[in-house]
Design a protein around this motif. Structure first.
Motif, PDB file in Angstrom:
ATOM      1  N   UNK A  13      69.667  48.900  57.699  1.00  0.00           N
ATOM      2  CA  UNK A  13      68.711  49.893  58.180  1.00  0.00           C
ATOM      3  C   UNK A  13      67.595  50.134  57.166  1.00  0.00           C
ATOM      4  N   UNK A  14      67.960  50.451  55.939  1.00  0.00           N
ATOM      5  CA  UNK A  14      66.951  50.617  54.909  1.00  0.00           C
ATOM      6  C   UNK A  14      66.053  51.821  55.089  1.00  0.00           C
ATOM      7  N   UNK A  15      66.498  52.836  55.799  1.00  0.00           N
ATOM      8  CA  UNK A  15      65.694  54.039  55.976  1.00  0.00           C
ATOM      9  C   UNK A  15      65.789  54.897  54.719  1.00  0.00           C
ATOM     10  N   UNK A  16      64.681  55.538  54.356  1.00  0.00           N
ATOM     11  CA  UNK A  16      64.648  56.372  53.163  1.00  0.00           C
ATOM     12  C   UNK A  16      64.978  57.806  53.538  1.00  0.00           C
ATOM     13  N   UNK A  17      65.972  58.409  52.853  1.00  0.00           N
ATOM     14  CA  UNK A  17      66.348  59.793  53.168  1.00  0.00           C
ATOM     15  C   UNK A  17      65.168  60.744  53.006  1.00  0.00           C
ATOM     16  N   UNK A  18      64.980  61.574  54.011  1.00  0.00           N
ATOM     17  CA  UNK A  18      63.959  62.613  53.940  1.00  0.00           C
ATOM     18  C   UNK A  18      62.539  62.133  54.097  1.00  0.00           C
ATOM     19  N   UNK A  34      71.200  63.661  55.317  1.00  0.00           N
ATOM     20  CA  UNK A  34      70.408  63.036  54.260  1.00  0.00           C
ATOM     21  C   UNK A  34      69.122  62.424  54.808  1.00  0.00           C
ATOM     22  N   UNK A  35      69.181  61.856  56.011  1.00  0.00           N
ATOM     23  CA  UNK A  35      68.002  61.226  56.590  1.00  0.00           C
ATOM     24  C   UNK A  35      66.927  62.230  56.965  1.00  0.00           C
ATOM     25  N   UNK A  36      67.326  63.407  57.468  1.00  0.00           N
ATOM     26  CA  UNK A  36      66.349  64.316  58.062  1.00  0.00           C
ATOM     27  C   UNK A  36      66.163  65.619  57.300  1.00  0.00           C
ATOM     28  N   UNK A  53      60.609  76.468  48.251  1.00  0.00           N
ATOM     29  CA  UNK A  53      60.906  77.239  47.048  1.00  0.00           C
ATOM     30  C   UNK A  53      62.396  77.102  46.754  1.00  0.00           C
ATOM     31  N   UNK A  54      62.723  76.729  45.554  1.00  0.00           N
ATOM     32  CA  UNK A  54      64.116  76.629  45.150  1.00  0.00           C
ATOM     33  C   UNK A  54      64.631  75.207  45.264  1.00  0.00           C
ATOM     34  N   UNK A  55      65.754  74.933  44.592  1.00  0.00           N
ATOM     35  CA  UNK A  55      66.331  73.589  44.604  1.00  0.00           C
ATOM     36  C   UNK A  55      67.099  73.320  45.892  1.00  0.00           C
ATOM     37  N   UNK A  56      67.460  72.054  46.067  1.00  0.00           N
ATOM     38  CA  UNK A  56      68.269  71.681  47.224  1.00  0.00           C
ATOM     39  C   UNK A  56      67.420  71.295  48.417  1.00  0.00           C
ATOM     40  N   UNK A  57      68.093  70.753  49.416  1.00  0.00           N
ATOM     41  CA  UNK A  57      67.423  70.290  50.630  1.00  0.00           C
ATOM     42  C   UNK A  57      68.022  71.008  51.827  1.00  0.00           C
ATOM     43  N   UNK A  58      67.188  71.228  52.838  1.00  0.00           N
ATOM     44  CA  UNK A  58      67.606  71.935  54.044  1.00  0.00           C
ATOM     45  C   UNK A  58      67.208  71.129  55.278  1.00  0.00           C
ATOM     46  N   UNK A 115      71.930  83.668  60.500  1.00  0.00           N
ATOM     47  CA  UNK A 115      72.979  84.160  59.605  1.00  0.00           C
ATOM     48  C   UNK A 115      72.661  83.910  58.138  1.00  0.00           C
ATOM     49  N   UNK A 116      71.648  83.106  57.843  1.00  0.00           N
ATOM     50  CA  UNK A 116      71.332  82.764  56.463  1.00  0.00           C
ATOM     51  C   UNK A 116      69.964  83.251  56.050  1.00  0.00           C
ATOM     52  N   UNK A 117      69.669  83.115  54.754  1.00  0.00           N
ATOM     53  CA  UNK A 117      68.369  83.602  54.243  1.00  0.00           C
ATOM     54  C   UNK A 117      67.232  82.613  54.452  1.00  0.00           C
ATOM     55  N   UNK A 118      67.523  81.387  54.899  1.00  0.00           N
ATOM     56  CA  UNK A 118      66.493  80.366  55.008  1.00  0.00           C
ATOM     57  C   UNK A 118      66.249  79.998  56.466  1.00  0.00           C
ATOM     58  N   UNK A 119      65.157  79.278  56.694  1.00  0.00           N
ATOM     59  CA  UNK A 119      64.831  78.773  58.016  1.00  0.00           C
ATOM     60  C   UNK A 119      65.365  77.358  58.225  1.00  0.00           C
ATOM     61  N   UNK A 120      66.292  76.957  57.393  1.00  0.00           N
ATOM     62  CA  UNK A 120      66.913  75.654  57.507  1.00  0.00           C
ATOM     63  C   UNK A 120      68.399  75.748  57.235  1.00  0.00           C
TER      64      UNK A 120
END
Length: 517
Positions: A345-350, A414-416, A422-427, A458-463
């Motif tokens: 596939x070779x798709x790049x995450x994100x 991981x793909x999407x 703002x802040x670390x991590x991915x959503x 239920x969470x503080x983020x929109x993701x």
């Protein structure tokens, strides 16, 4: 008027809740040996004569339909036809239409209740819509106006009958057409009795009569009172149902014409007067009328509907396709001799990488142009005709079957998933979440987007974080079972239960027929 919403599709696990209602999209006709012999005899003797005579009557309708509108301008047709044209042509079409259905075997039309006047109820809503014989309900309603596809105008005889009816026409290829239809329905419904009643089949397509599909809001946009009309076929053998999967049009026509006598019950319910809130909210109005009609019929009211050409059911808070296109894509690739696991596939995450149909063919090592075009069409294309290769990578990973559900959902994340502003991590934001559910479960994107918003409350983020996404897709009692059913079919299909999730997941059912109004 009390307010409510139609019931959702019952849980997949029959032990976790009440029994699931019958699948409204599938009709199975089981004939005993004696019934087969009877239909062979009557089908050879009675059906050909009936069908031939019915087609002769159908063509006799054309002169009356033509005469009513002959010589009239488009401006004159914007007003209801009166005078001698109305008297002669209306009565001619009404009488010949009753003769046509009589010749097809519908010897009795039993009417219950009283039809309201056009002032009391400008709009009639008929359900369940189960067959192309349902226009028989027009006869006890004195040929009300209908809503039909504009494409039907080009059909011989049918087009003439639609012009005779002064039908409201909608084009599925013209976005502005729906707005004009809404305005025309509102104009006629609020004409103070000047126009005849308008009849709608609010389900919009045919089912098997065992549950009501979700009502579309078109009949309720004007906010005027409506009269529900129930259609029943109380025959010992159901030969009339023309569902998404089941007997085709010729078989339904032939079997029904082979019946010695078919009966139709038409019941007029009391006029439904909308509350102020329902008048402002056509969807609420439609849901409440659906619930009233379902109670009168003694069948469930569901949120099952057609989205495009595919039937969609409701499981918990999620809408899913009865047969996701992912399964059809798998059939296309297997037919081409391609093993998804052998594709790099070779798709790049994100990161989105848009590819053309030619690059798609090279990546999947496909050479047959028809196969390439068919497989490429399963993915959403942008304005330039390109698809996101992440979609392709996730679909191939799901079809490969070599990953566990934990690995597959992690790959999807991981793909999407995207980096937080703002802040670390991915959503996982709304668009990526909608794409995943659309690819894996066939969920309509707007419905998936709505669910994403609910999960994010239920969470503080929109993701959604990876933990939140896997909690939904793997560990939720209902949705986890749904993902497992759709993505991990059992090696032993239950062919005897075509509508069961196991049978669906194993692809044991035949290819669907697309039917709609």
């Amino acid at each position: 008027m009390s307010q409510g919403s139609p019931g959702h599709w019952a849980p997949l696990d029959p032990t976790s809740g009440p029994p699931a209602p019958p699948n409204p999209f599938v009709h199975e006709l089981h004939l005993s040996r004696l019934q087969r012999v009877k239909f062979c005899l009557l089908g050879a003797l009675l059906a050909p004569i009936r069908v031939l005579l019915a087609f002769i009557v159908l063509f006799l309708l054309w002169p009356f339909a033509w005469l009513q509108v002959a010589g009239l301008t488009e401006e004159q047709l914007q007003e209801p036809i009166t005078g001698w044209r109305k008297t002669v042509c209306h009565n001619g079409v009404l009488g010949l239409s009753r003769l046509l259905f009589f010749l097809l075997g519908f010897l009795r039309i039993r009417v219950r209740g009283q039809r309201a006047s056009r002032l009391q109820a400008p709009v009639l809503v008929a359900a369940p819509h189960s067959t192309f014989f349902d226009p028989i309900v027009l006869l006890p309603c004195d040929l009300p106006k209908v809503v039909s596809r504009a494409e039907n105008l080009s059909v011989p005889v049918i087009g003439a009958l639609l012009r005779f009816n002064q039908a409201i026409l909608v084009s599925r290829h013209d976005p502005a057409s729906r707005r004009r239809v809404v305005e025309e329905v509102r104009r006629r419904a609020t004409s103070g009795g000047k126009w005849p009643q308008v009849l709608f089949f609010p389900e919009g397509t045919c089912s098997n009569k065992k549950a009501l599909l979700k009502f579309k809001p078109g009949a309720f946009i004007a906010g005027v009172p409506v009269q529900p009309v129930l259609i029943r076929y109380p025959n010992s053998l159901d030969t009339t149902s023309w569902a998404w999967r089941g007997p085709g049009v010729l078989k339904v026509l032939w079997l029904t014409a082979s019946q010695p006598c078919s009966i139709v019950d038409v019941e007029f319910l009391p006029v439904y007067h909308p509350s102020p809130e329902e008048s402002r909210n056509p969807t609420l109005y439609a849901n409440n009328v659906q619930r009233v009609m379902a109670q009168a019929l003694g069948i469930p009211a569901t949120e099952c509907e057609f989205v495009g050409s595919l039937p969609v059911i409701v499981v918990g808070r999620l809408k899913v396709s009865l047969e996701p296109q992912l399964w059809e894509l798998g059939k296309v690739l297997r037919k081409a001799g391609l093993s998804p696991g052998r594709v790099d596939a070779g798709a790049e995450p994100g990161r989105s990488r848009m590819i053309s149909q030619e690059e798609f063919a090279r990546q999947l090592q496909l050479s047959d142009p028809q196969t390439v075009a068919g497989a490429f069409s399963y993915f959403q294309q942008d304005a330039q005709g390109l698809v996101d290769f992440r979609d392709v990578a996730l679909a191939l990973a799901a079809l490969d079957g070599g990953r566990s559900l934990d690995e597959l959902t992690r790959l999807a994340f991981e793909l999407f998933a995207e980096e937080q502003a703002e802040g670390p991590g991915r959503l996982l934001y709304r668009q990526g979440f909608s794409t995943i559910l659309h690819l894996l479960l066939g969920s309509p994107r707007p419905a998936a987007a709505t669910l994403h918003a609910e999960l994010c409350q239920a969470g503080p983020h929109q993701g959604l974080s990876l933990c939140q996404f896997q909690a939904f897709s793997l560990h939720d009692p209902l949705h986890g079972k749904l993902f497992n059913t759709y993505l991990r079919p059992s090696p032993k299909p239950q062919a005897s239960v075509p509508g069961s999730p196991m049978a669906l997941a194993n692809g044991t059912v035949p290819a669907p027929k697309q039917k709609g109004d």
